[in-house]
Design a protein around this motif. Structure first.
Motif, short mmCIF file in Angstrom:
data_model
loop_
_atom_site.label_atom_id
_atom_site.label_comp_id
_atom_site.label_asym_id
_atom_site.label_seq_id
_atom_site.Cartn_x
_atom_site.Cartn_y
_atom_site.Cartn_z
N PHE A 126 12.13 -32.37 -28.13
CA PHE A 126 11.44 -33.50 -28.17
C PHE A 126 12.02 -34.57 -29.05
CE2 PHE A 126 8.48 -30.58 -26.43
CZ PHE A 126 8.08 -31.08 -25.05
N LEU A 127 12.87 -34.26 -30.07
CA LEU A 127 13.38 -35.14 -31.02
C LEU A 127 14.49 -35.69 -30.60
CD1 LEU A 127 13.52 -32.79 -34.30
CD2 LEU A 127 11.91 -34.46 -33.78
N PRO A 128 14.53 -37.04 -31.03
CA PRO A 128 15.56 -37.89 -30.34
C PRO A 128 17.00 -37.79 -31.24
CG PRO A 128 14.09 -39.21 -31.74
CD PRO A 128 13.45 -37.92 -31.49
N GLU A 129 18.03 -37.82 -30.74
CA GLU A 129 19.27 -38.00 -31.62
C GLU A 129 18.96 -38.97 -32.62
OE1 GLU A 129 21.37 -35.79 -31.73
OE2 GLU A 129 21.29 -34.53 -29.78
N SER A 130 19.88 -38.91 -33.63
CA SER A 130 19.96 -39.87 -34.70
C SER A 130 20.63 -41.28 -33.95
CB SER A 130 20.65 -39.48 -35.98
OG SER A 130 22.03 -39.47 -35.79
N PRO A 131 20.29 -42.40 -34.41
CA PRO A 131 20.92 -43.66 -34.04
C PRO A 131 22.41 -43.61 -34.45
CG PRO A 131 19.57 -44.21 -35.76
CD PRO A 131 19.24 -42.71 -35.41
N ARG A 132 22.99 -43.30 -35.52
CA ARG A 132 24.25 -43.06 -35.95
C ARG A 132 25.12 -42.29 -35.03
NH1 ARG A 132 21.17 -43.91 -40.32
NH2 ARG A 132 21.75 -45.41 -41.84
N TRP A 133 24.82 -41.13 -34.98
CA TRP A 133 25.38 -40.38 -33.71
C TRP A 133 25.51 -40.90 -32.35
CZ3 TRP A 133 24.34 -37.61 -29.02
CH2 TRP A 133 25.31 -36.72 -28.86
N LEU A 134 24.28 -41.53 -31.90
CA LEU A 134 24.37 -42.23 -30.42
C LEU A 134 25.39 -43.15 -30.53
CD1 LEU A 134 20.45 -42.12 -29.73
CD2 LEU A 134 22.28 -40.65 -28.56
N LEU A 135 25.26 -43.99 -31.60
CA LEU A 135 26.16 -45.29 -31.63
C LEU A 135 27.67 -44.95 -31.80
CD1 LEU A 135 23.95 -47.86 -33.81
CD2 LEU A 135 24.29 -47.91 -31.23
N GLU A 179 22.64 -48.18 -25.90
CA GLU A 179 21.39 -48.45 -25.40
C GLU A 179 20.37 -47.49 -26.12
OE1 GLU A 179 21.14 -48.88 -21.25
OE2 GLU A 179 22.24 -50.46 -21.28
N GLU A 180 20.76 -46.15 -25.98
CA GLU A 180 19.91 -45.12 -26.63
C GLU A 180 19.66 -45.45 -28.24
OE1 GLU A 180 20.53 -41.08 -24.94
OE2 GLU A 180 22.41 -42.22 -24.02
N GLY A 181 21.05 -45.63 -28.77
CA GLY A 181 20.62 -45.71 -30.21
C GLY A 181 20.05 -46.92 -30.50
N GLN A 182 20.00 -48.21 -29.88
CA GLN A 182 19.09 -49.12 -30.12
C GLN A 182 17.58 -48.76 -30.08
OE1 GLN A 182 20.54 -53.36 -28.56
NE2 GLN A 182 18.62 -52.91 -27.27
N THR A 183 17.31 -48.04 -28.76
CA THR A 183 16.03 -47.69 -28.53
C THR A 183 15.38 -46.85 -29.76
OG1 THR A 183 16.24 -47.50 -26.26
CG2 THR A 183 14.48 -46.39 -27.05
N VAL A 184 16.31 -45.88 -30.33
CA VAL A 184 15.88 -45.22 -31.45
C VAL A 184 15.70 -46.06 -32.68
CG1 VAL A 184 16.38 -43.20 -33.10
CG2 VAL A 184 16.88 -43.06 -30.50
N ILE A 185 16.48 -46.91 -32.82
CA ILE A 185 16.30 -47.63 -34.17
C ILE A 185 15.11 -48.52 -33.87
CG2 ILE A 185 17.14 -49.71 -35.27
CD1 ILE A 185 20.00 -48.90 -34.36
N ALA A 186 14.77 -49.05 -32.81
CA ALA A 186 13.63 -49.83 -32.48
C ALA A 186 12.32 -48.93 -32.63
CB ALA A 186 13.44 -50.42 -30.90
N ALA A 187 12.36 -47.68 -32.30
CA ALA A 187 11.19 -46.79 -32.49
C ALA A 187 11.06 -46.40 -34.18
CB ALA A 187 11.38 -45.37 -31.73
N LEU A 188 12.05 -46.33 -34.62
CA LEU A 188 12.03 -46.23 -36.14
C LEU A 188 11.37 -47.09 -36.88
CD1 LEU A 188 15.25 -44.46 -36.85
CD2 LEU A 188 13.11 -43.36 -36.83
#
Length: 357
Positions: free
Chosen positions: A9-18, A24-33
């Motif tokens: 259930f853990l998201p990937e880190s935004p740096r890894w995604l970007l 889009e996924e990286g931006q979603t994680v940043i917004a959640a953080l």
């Protein structure tokens, strides 16, 4: 089992995604953080800073050759790998597993305890170990990495001095002092050198080389672990209290190395740590001094300082020996545009807030 389920259930880190163009996924994680909308200026600025850091390190597409570990320049990949790996090496040659693995044997052979006493004290030792390991959770960000490295080295060194000094007379009364030294050693180790060599490499290495550099530092840890575990019984048999003299000397050697070579990473973002090494390289100063002189930066300041060191869209290949493709160069231009857009958005939001007031 619990870890496996939780990790699902853990998201990937935004740096890894970007770094893999999953923006889009990286931006979603940043917004959640940050608990902010995806179109918020802070979210967009964080995304821009990470993208610029990825461009500067040449990590486009997430593929890193091992040759990148041996480059220097503004990114100082090789130095940073050595810093992380050396911390793992020092953890082991400082004598931690000689005490942890062989605590009951040390009590029986060196302190002449009975088997039952040695096993009981070994259990108490592990309780002390766990208590002080828990303490590290609460002090590591307050005290800083360098301070804890230095405190741990001094404490472990003095503990080993106490052990060998109390073993020299060869009396039962003096041996009790040696027992105290083993307990204080494990207390200092649990609070300092236990967590730090696992944390420091992950912080000190940049995005481009982090995975491979951490793999090397971990292999250094386990290979040196194997070495110490194999030679400790031989040392105890052949040189007796000289074993503790050796470990005391090793811990004493760590102190100048840490003081002069290990920059502080406390309360720094990963992008700020990149700037510490860029500052040291560009301004020709020690990286420890650079970490002290570089102030704590806001997100906008990180972006501006990165520009001043030529990290945003520059040709890092000339400085580091890392070749960039035409696609990477063009992406740098895109990132500069995104950076300008983000800064304009921040300014507009500030003006709107002022007008509202």
């Amino acid at each position: 089992m619990v870890l496996s389920i939780g990790a699902f259930f853990l998201p990937e880190s935004p740096r890894w995604l970007l770094s893999r163009d999953r923006h889009e996924e990286g931006q979603t994680v940043i917004a959640a953080l940050y608990d902010l909308p995806e179109d918020h200026p802070t979210t967009q600025l964080q995304k821009t800073i990470i993208l610029d850091s990825i461009a500067a390190s040449g990590h486009k597409g997430g593929k890193t050759p091992y040759s990148a570990l041996f480059t220097n320049g503004k990114t100082q990949h090789f130095r940073r790998m050595l810093l992380g790996s050396s911390s793992q090496l020092m953890q082991q040659v400082g004598g931690c597993n000689a005490v942890i693995y062989y605590f009951p044997i040390l009590f029986q052979d060196s302190l002449k305890s009975t088997h039952d006493e040695a096993m009981l004290l070994g259990g108490v030792n592990m309780i002390v170990y766990s208590i002080f390991a828990t303490v590290s959770w609460f002090i590591i960000e307050r005290a800083g990495r360098r301070n804890l490295f230095l405190i741990g080295s001094i404490g472990q060194c003095l503990s080993m001095v106490l052990v060998f000094a109390c073993l020299i007379p060869g009396t039962a009364a003096a041996a009790k002092g040696a027992a105290v030294g083993l307990f204080t050693y494990i207390a200092f180790f649990g609070a300092t050198w236990l967590p730090l060599p696992w944390l420091y490499p992950a912080e000190i290495n940049p995005i481009r080389t982090r995975a491979r550099a951490n793999a090397i530092s971990t292999s250094v840890n386990w290979s040196s672990n194997f070495l110490i575990v194999m030679v400790t019984p031989i040392m105890i048999t052949n040189i007796g209290f000289g074993t503790y003299v050796f470990f005391a000397a090793m811990n004493a050697c760590f102190i100048p190395l840490i003081y002069f070579l290990y920059p502080e990473t406390k309360k720094r973002s990963l992008e700020e740590i990149d700037l510490i090494f860029a500052k040291g390289y560009v301004e020709n100063m020690s990286y420890v001094r650079a970490s002290k002189e570089l102030p704590y930066l806001t997100d906008v300041e990180v972006e501006n300082v990165a520009r001043s060191y030529g990290f945003v869209g520059d040709e890092e290949a000339g400085a580091t020996g890392i070749e960039k493709s035409g696609n990477e160069s063009s992406s740098g231009s895109d990132m500069r545009q995104r950076s300008n857009d983000a800064e304009k958005t921040v300014d507009a939001a500030g003006e709107q807030h002022t007008t509202t007031q």
